[in-house]
Scaffold this motif. Structure first.
Motif, PDB file in Angstrom:
ATOM      1  N   THR A 117       0.875  -1.040   0.009  1.00 37.81           N
ATOM      2  CA  THR A 117      -0.022   0.497   0.463  1.00 37.81           C
ATOM      3  C   THR A 117       0.561   1.275   0.167  1.00 37.81           C
ATOM      4  O   THR A 117       0.712   2.434   0.111  1.00 37.81           O
ATOM      5  CB  THR A 117      -1.336   0.096   1.439  1.00 37.81           C
ATOM      6  N   LYS A 125      -5.921   1.496  -0.248  1.00 32.36           N
ATOM      7  CA  LYS A 125      -6.150   0.378   0.761  1.00 32.36           C
ATOM      8  C   LYS A 125      -6.797  -0.411   1.071  1.00 32.36           C
ATOM      9  O   LYS A 125      -6.394  -1.394   0.642  1.00 32.36           O
ATOM     10  CB  LYS A 125      -5.384   1.518   1.845  1.00 32.36           C
ATOM     11  N   TYR A 129      -6.641  -4.540   0.880  1.00 34.03           N
ATOM     12  CA  TYR A 129      -6.957  -4.947   1.872  1.00 34.03           C
ATOM     13  C   TYR A 129      -7.666  -5.680   1.583  1.00 34.03           C
ATOM     14  O   TYR A 129      -7.779  -7.306   1.948  1.00 34.03           O
ATOM     15  CB  TYR A 129      -6.906  -4.677   3.081  1.00 34.03           C
ATOM     16  N   ASN A 133      -7.878 -10.030   1.966  1.00 37.91           N
ATOM     17  CA  ASN A 133      -8.637 -10.876   3.552  1.00 37.91           C
ATOM     18  C   ASN A 133      -9.129 -12.313   2.161  1.00 37.91           C
ATOM     19  O   ASN A 133      -9.391 -12.995   2.762  1.00 37.91           O
ATOM     20  CB  ASN A 133      -9.816 -10.084   3.237  1.00 37.91           C
ATOM     21  N   GLU A 151      -1.056  -1.216  10.010  1.00 39.17           N
ATOM     22  CA  GLU A 151      -1.436  -2.100   8.685  1.00 39.17           C
ATOM     23  C   GLU A 151      -1.069  -3.328   9.291  1.00 39.17           C
ATOM     24  O   GLU A 151      -1.662  -4.688   9.141  1.00 39.17           O
ATOM     25  CB  GLU A 151      -0.180  -2.076   7.354  1.00 39.17           C
ATOM     26  N   MET A 155      -4.379  -6.273   9.775  1.00 37.28           N
ATOM     27  CA  MET A 155      -3.528  -7.689   8.408  1.00 37.28           C
ATOM     28  C   MET A 155      -3.124  -8.986   9.182  1.00 37.28           C
ATOM     29  O   MET A 155      -3.626  -9.685   8.435  1.00 37.28           O
ATOM     30  CB  MET A 155      -3.391  -6.417   7.844  1.00 37.28           C
ATOM     31  N   CYS A 156      -2.618  -8.679   9.737  1.00 39.28           N
ATOM     32  CA  CYS A 156      -1.736  -9.945  10.790  1.00 39.28           C
ATOM     33  C   CYS A 156      -2.045 -11.236  11.418  1.00 39.28           C
ATOM     34  O   CYS A 156      -2.227 -10.522  12.951  1.00 39.28           O
ATOM     35  CB  CYS A 156      -0.313  -8.885  10.416  1.00 39.28           C
ATOM     36  N   ARG A 173      -1.136 -12.647  17.314  1.00 44.37           N
ATOM     37  CA  ARG A 173      -2.323 -11.487  16.866  1.00 44.37           C
ATOM     38  C   ARG A 173      -2.766 -10.590  17.724  1.00 44.37           C
ATOM     39  O   ARG A 173      -2.880  -9.503  18.396  1.00 44.37           O
ATOM     40  CB  ARG A 173      -3.422 -11.355  15.535  1.00 44.37           C
TER      41      ARG A 173
END
Length: 201
Positions: A117, A125, A129, A133, A151, A155-156, A173
């Motif tokens: 991004t 962006k 994403y 996903n 980010e 996201m992770c 996470r």
């Protein structure tokens, strides 16, 4: 070592890795991801087969490339007046969608995205994403390399922290936070470190 499933691919070349189902989105799309002065349909052909058979002597058919590019424009909402415009005339977000969609058309099992991004607006962006996903929901592997802390945290599922080319920590996470990531980087660095010095995946 680099393992793909149970196969050691450490010594494999680019073509072998690609044929094994691995895609890679480079951090510098301008220099490594596309030809800015070429039309979109020519960019579609870079390093990939189109959805139709090759022409004589292995030359890709321009008609097939145009057809694929038109489909990319529709499916990924690339904002462009047509497939004949140059890649450099698009916004950063639309350029990135073109680069990403080229790899998605190869149906990869694993997609590696390096700073996916960087240099694009907020709306683009979130579209990137959403595509990431969607790949995960399909059971594919996604590795994102990023220096953008929000980010990574957003996201992770798992974060590996790197500093000076070495993995210095792993966080789930639930465990991950900006403070813990920075602590891992600072702990392994003998100098004053800012957030931009470390990267994670």
């Amino acid at each position: 070592r680099v393992l793909l499933g149970e196969t050691d691919v450490s010594d494999w070349g680019v073509r072998e890795i690609r044929e094994a189902g691995v895609g890679y989105i480079p951090a510098d799309r301008h220099r490594q991801g596309m030809l800015l002065d070429a039309p979109l349909w020519e960019n579609r052909m870079l390093g990939h087969q189109t959805q139709e058979p090759n022409g004589a002597h292995g030359m890709l058919r321009n008609r097939a490339a145009r057809k694929d590019t038109e489909r990319i424009v529709r499916e990924y909402d690339v904002r462009t007046p047509g497939v004949d415009v140059t890649a450099g005339s698009l916004s950063g977000g639309n350029q990135q969608k073109v680069v990403l969609s080229k790899w998605l058309f190869t149906d990869p099992d694993l997609l590696i995205l390096d700073e996916p991004t960087r240099g694009i607006d907020v709306g683009a962006k979130f579209e990137i994403y959403a595509l990431m996903n969607e790949l995960v929901a399909q059971g594919r592997g996604v590795v994102m390399i990023s220096s953008e802390m929000p980010e990574l945290l957003g996201m992770c599922d798992r974060i590996y922290v790197m500093n000076e080319g070495r993995i210095v920590g792993e966080l789930s996470r639930d465990e991950a936070s900006q403070e813990r990531i920075m602590a891992m980087i600072l702990k392994t660095s003998g100098k004053s470190t800012t957030a931009s010095d470390g990267r994670a995946a």
